[in-house]
Motif scaffolding. Structure first.
Motif, PDB file in Angstrom:
ATOM      1  N   THR A  22       0.831   0.894   2.094  1.00  0.00           N
ATOM      2  CA  THR A  22       1.686   1.145   3.256  1.00  0.00           C
ATOM      3  C   THR A  22       2.413  -0.114   3.695  1.00  0.00           C
ATOM      4  N   VAL A  23       1.726  -1.257   3.608  1.00  0.00           N
ATOM      5  CA  VAL A  23       2.354  -2.522   3.975  1.00  0.00           C
ATOM      6  C   VAL A  23       3.449  -2.882   2.976  1.00  0.00           C
ATOM      7  N   LEU A  24       3.173  -2.675   1.686  1.00  0.00           N
ATOM      8  CA  LEU A  24       4.178  -2.953   0.664  1.00  0.00           C
ATOM      9  C   LEU A  24       5.425  -2.101   0.878  1.00  0.00           C
ATOM     10  N   LYS A  25       5.233  -0.826   1.235  1.00  0.00           N
ATOM     11  CA  LYS A  25       6.372   0.059   1.469  1.00  0.00           C
ATOM     12  C   LYS A  25       7.175  -0.391   2.683  1.00  0.00           C
ATOM     13  N   ALA A  26       6.472  -0.809   3.738  1.00  0.00           N
ATOM     14  CA  ALA A  26       7.169  -1.266   4.942  1.00  0.00           C
ATOM     15  C   ALA A  26       7.958  -2.541   4.657  1.00  0.00           C
TER      16      ALA A  26
END
Length: 260
Positions: A22-26
């Motif tokens: 999720t952090v990578l996507k953000a």
């Protein structure tokens, strides 16, 4: 692969930890938003990045709560100034500004134009340091600006002098690149100019900043109105500046606040 260490066990034997998707996507979304010139709506952004509207909206709301995004009255989103602050901090911590600012400022005054340092960042050249001559200019080149690899002097130089793996990856991505004849000429001469098809009347000349092993890690350039920029004049400023800057920098990717 990113290695994350914990407080347990031997610090010299770090354990690998999977990154949070999720952090990578953000963060990927932030990278994408950094290339936009205008605020964007959730639906348009979702279509462009190939994600669901709900997923994109959750990322935007999260980034807004963290102070990275703001929602406008019409419902669209745009970046706040927080990323700019982070970028300036990264450059300061890397020592780029402190080490190069006086030299760039002196060179800018000498040639009367903008002098900058740029690095290869994904599929563009990104300006990480710049100096102005101290007078009003029609040509602007801002810190953090991204320049194309096909027509900009810095982009053409960084692509032409990139290692084979990097050059091949850019070609496979379909990134607009300079013709092979131009690449061969840049490799032969060791400098590059912006192409003549630019419509903004701005020209630039760029030379490489290299490590001791000869690997190019950045481009140093003079940037200004086309009628004032000549290769002879620009090189007379850039080549001595290169000799002064290279010994001052730890010339690897992290020296410029970017991943290698």
């Amino acid at each position: 692969m990113h290695i994350v260490t914990t407080g347990e066990g031997d610090a010299s034997s770090p354990r690998t930890t999977r990154p949070l998707s999720t952090v990578l996507k953000a963060l990927a979304l932030l990278d994408f938003l950094a290339d936009l010139d205008e605020p964007v709506r959730v639906s348009a952004l979702a279509r462009t990045v190939g994600a669901s509207r709900g997923e994109v909206h959750r990322h935007l709301v999260t980034l807004e709560a963290a102070g990275w995004m703001e929602q406008l009255p019409d419902g669209s989103y745009r970046l706040t100034l927080r990323p700019a602050h982070l970028g300036h901090t990264a450059l300061r911590q890397a020592g780029v500004g402190e080490r190069t600012a006086p030299l760039l400022a002196e060179a800018a005054r000498a040639c009367g134009e903008v002098v900058s340092i740029a690095v290869l960042d994904a599929d563009t050249a990104r300006v990480v340091q710049r100096a102005e001559p101290g007078r009003a200019l029609h040509a602007t080149l801002l810190l953090g600006d991204r320049l194309g690899l096909r027509s900009s002097a810095t982009g053409r130089l960084l692509y032409a002098l990139a290692d084979a793996e990097t050059a091949g990856a850019l070609a496979r991505l379909g990134v607009p690149l300079p013709p092979e004849d131009d690449v061969a000429l840049i490799r032969s001469t060791g400098w590059a100019t912006s192409t003549d098809d630019a419509e903004d009347g701005i020209a630039a000349v760029a030379v490489p900043l290299c490590r001791e092993d000869g690997r190019t890690v950045a481009a140093l350039s003079v940037h200004g109105p086309r009628e004032r920029i000549t290769s002879t004049g620009a090189l007379a400023v850039l080549r001595p500046l290169t000799r002064n800057i290279e010994p001052l920098l730890r010339l690897d990717g992290t020296a410029f606040g970017l991943r290698a």
